[in-house]
Write a protein that holds these residues in place. Structure first.
Motif: not given
Length: 276
Positions: A144-155, A118-130
């Motif tokens: 469009r602007l808030g959806f680009a996934p920031e993926t520090p865990v995947l890095s 659980r890296d909470y990327t979706m919850e983070a996207a919801r927060a950015r969109i909000k």
């Protein structure tokens, strides 16, 4: 469909005014590029949310990206205690240990647990969109602007796979890799999980025969090709001709159903022929 660029000053101003909505402040922390300001907003969101584990983990992972171990480590330990079964803080801590030339044995994993990713990327996207919608962006532009996934865990996972894996770490990493492929919201998570599984398997996992490893490799190859075909279909048949309303629905579908299902639905709506 023209997309407005992120106005950093507007984002900062909107986040600073949200004194009773931690998600908006969290969204601001996610969007700001400057680390000191990101850290300030993450601190505010964490305090406002009552030390929400999602905010804490995203904050920790962002701190790791910034090589701020003093900020990251206490947050990782907090999430390890509060977010039962979540392998992500342990995975990120393992990466920190490697930076310090320490081994897997230093990672004090639970004795027995069911591993989830659980890296909470979706919850983070919801927060950015909000946050973006609160700042006045349209539903489409906000997504469009808030959806680009920031993926520090995947890095961090990619960095783990770029070097030899300790044999003692292979079973843990294999379990994490399988969890990453268990109905992930983003296809990228699944693909990185596949890479991690291949790396862990190559190290050698007790109880897995060569024949089993070969069969699993074939399965992974087939799935990777299916993902590539799906993404190609969306790029060819939907992305450039979908209406703004269809794209808003697509982003909502990703958040609610996952990227795989959302892509198939988008192609089906645009072409009138749903993908299987």
């Amino acid at each position: 469909m023209k997309v407005t660029q992120v106005d950093r000053r507007l984002i900062q101003r909107t986040a600073s005014r949200a004194t009773n909505d931690f998600e908006v402040v969290w969204g601001g922390a996610e969007l700001m590029p400057n680390w000191p300001l990101k850290r300030e907003l993450f601190d505010a969101a964490l305090a406002m949310s009552g030390s929400n584990v999602m905010v804490a983990l995203r904050y920790a992972c962002t701190a790791v990206q910034q090589r701020d171990e003093d900020t990251a480590l206490p947050l990782l330990h907090f999430v390890e205690k509060k977010d039962e079964g979540n392998a992500v803080p342990w995975l990120v801590e393992l990466r920190l240990l490697q930076w310090e030339s320490k081994g897997f044995a230093e990672l004090k994993l639970p004795v027995a647990w069911t591993i989830h990713y659980r890296d909470y990327t979706m919850e983070a996207a919801r927060a950015r969109i909000k946050l973006l919608e609160a700042a006045g962006y349209s539903p489409y532009a906000a997504r469009r602007l808030g959806f680009a996934p920031e993926t520090p865990v995947l890095s961090a996972v990619r960095e783990l796979t770029d070097q030899p894996i300790e044999k003692e770490a292979a079973p843990f990493l294999l379990s994490v890799a399988r969890a990453m492929q268990d109905k992930p919201m983003y296809l990228l998570t699944e693909l990185v999980g596949e890479t991690l599984e291949r790396t862990a398997t190559a190290t050698g996992v007790e109880g897995q025969t060569g024949a089993e490893a070969n069969m699993r490799a074939i399965e992974l190859d087939r799935r990777r090709e299916a993902i590539k075909a799906l993404v190609s279909s969306v790029e060819r048949n939907a992305a450039d001709i979908a209406t703004e309303a269809e794209m808003v629905q697509y982003f909502n579908d990703v958040l609610n159903l996952g990227e795989d299902v959302a892509m198939r639905r988008l192609v089906g709506k645009v072409q009138g022929n749903p993908l299987p």
